[in-house]
Design an enzyme around this catalytic site. Structure first.
Site, PDB file in Angstrom:
ATOM      1  N   TYR A 199      -4.773  -2.909  20.597  1.00  0.00           N
ATOM      2  CA  TYR A 199      -5.864  -3.053  19.631  1.00  0.00           C
ATOM      3  C   TYR A 199      -7.116  -2.311  20.090  1.00  0.00           C
ATOM      4  CZ  TYR A 199      -9.567  -5.314  16.918  1.00  0.00           C
ATOM      5  OH  TYR A 199     -10.655  -5.559  16.109  1.00  0.00           O
ATOM      6  N   LYS A 203      -8.871   1.067  18.296  1.00  0.00           N
ATOM      7  CA  LYS A 203     -10.196   0.996  17.685  1.00  0.00           C
ATOM      8  C   LYS A 203     -11.121   2.114  18.174  1.00  0.00           C
ATOM      9  CE  LYS A 203     -10.508  -2.328  14.654  1.00  0.00           C
ATOM     10  NZ  LYS A 203     -10.992  -2.055  13.282  1.00  0.00           N
TER      11      LYS A 203
END
Length: 306
Positions: A199, A203
């Site tokens: 994640y 990002k």
């Protein structure tokens, strides 16, 4: 910065990257979307990932309160978007809404969506790239993660952000049109946390897209926004003891960022906790330096060896 969430103080996520003297975890007067000074009458806003989480709880209500002309709500499920439509119409009965089921990893689906927006409403003025996924087992080792699951984060958080941004820009009347793009990023990309790697790294794609897109389109305001820790189903259980920031904080800030006074922040990253008045006081300092940008740090150049 490696950390074990269980031993951290509750204000860790606020103070560890504190840039302004004053910080907030809830909406404050300067970013109240009902203030006439930051009204957005006549604007059309596109929100991806609008069926749940920050999209539904923060952005849709805040822009409705700011008096926008229309909200385009994008997600994979239209039925869930209808519930959001009902809520924003209670806030602003005159608002126009358009709910679209879109796979943001598919360019054809995105281009059809923007064609429909143009036909039914007109070109959008503000884009909130909010859609995101966190597909990983929190705590699992890097090598044990399924490669396809790991890469799925990049499909949505990276490719999806790029494709929607591309379609939004192409839908504008001309390349010099003023517009606002807010890319949702995460502090998970700045800390060393092997248990949340997929994640966090995915990002960073949106964060660097912000820098490069802003350089390519200086007429626009394009920022990367870390919303803090808002209570959604994407928050890993170990982080929940750190406490939550309100959706109103993030939504109100997005409205504030949609005005010309925030243009100096284009191409930069900011946290929702930071006080906007303090940011304005540091405007010249921010403009004249590389602050709020991710760069390689070190002594570079042959002169150091002479």
């Amino acid at each position: 910065m490696a950390f074990d969430p269980s031993v951290l103080p509750k204000d860790f996520l606020v103070t560890s990257f504190q840039f302004t003297k004053n910080v907030h975890r809830d909406q404050y007067p300067s970013i109240d979307p009902t203030k006439p000074e930051i009204a957005l009458d006549g604007k059309v806003v596109v929100i991806t990932g609008a069926s749940r989480g920050i999209g539904a709880k923060a952005f849709a209500p805040a822009f409705s309160k700011a008096g926008v002309k229309a909200l385009v709500l994008i997600a994979t499920s239209v039925s869930k978007l209808h519930a959001v439509e009902d809520e924003v119409k209670l806030i602003n009965p005159s608002i126009q809404t358009l709910s679209l089921a879109v796979d943001i990893t598919d360019n054809v689906s995105i281009e059809k969506a923007f064609s429909k927006i143009e036909k039914e409403i007109g070109h959008a003025d503000i884009l909130i790239n909010n859609a995101g996924v966190s597909n990983e087992t929190f705590g699992a080792s890097f090598a044990d993660e399924d490669p396809d699951v790991f890469w799925s984060n990049f499909e949505v958080n990276g490719k999806g952000t790029y494709l929607v941004t591309r379609a939004f820009i192409k839908s504008l009347p001309n390349p010099n049109t003023s517009a606002v793009i807010i890319n949702m990023i995460s502090g998970a990309g700045w800390v060393i946390n092997p248990s949340h790697c997929a994640y966090g790294v995915s990002k960073l794609v949106a964060q660097q897209l912000t820098v490069n897109t802003a350089a390519a389109y200086p007429n626009m305001t394009i920022v990367a926004l870390n919303p803090g820790l808002v209570d959604t189903d994407m928050v890993p259980p170990p982080l929940r003891p750190l406490g939550f920031d309100t959706p109103e904080l993030v939504g109100g800030l997005a409205v504030w960022l949609s005005h010309p006074h925030a243009k100096f922040l284009s191409g930069r990253t900011l946290c929702a906790h930071w006080d906007v008045n303090d940011l304005l006081e540091r405007k010249n300092e921010i403009i004249n330096s590389s602050q709020l940008r991710m760069e390689l740090v070190g002594p570079f150049g042959p002169q150091q060896f002479r």
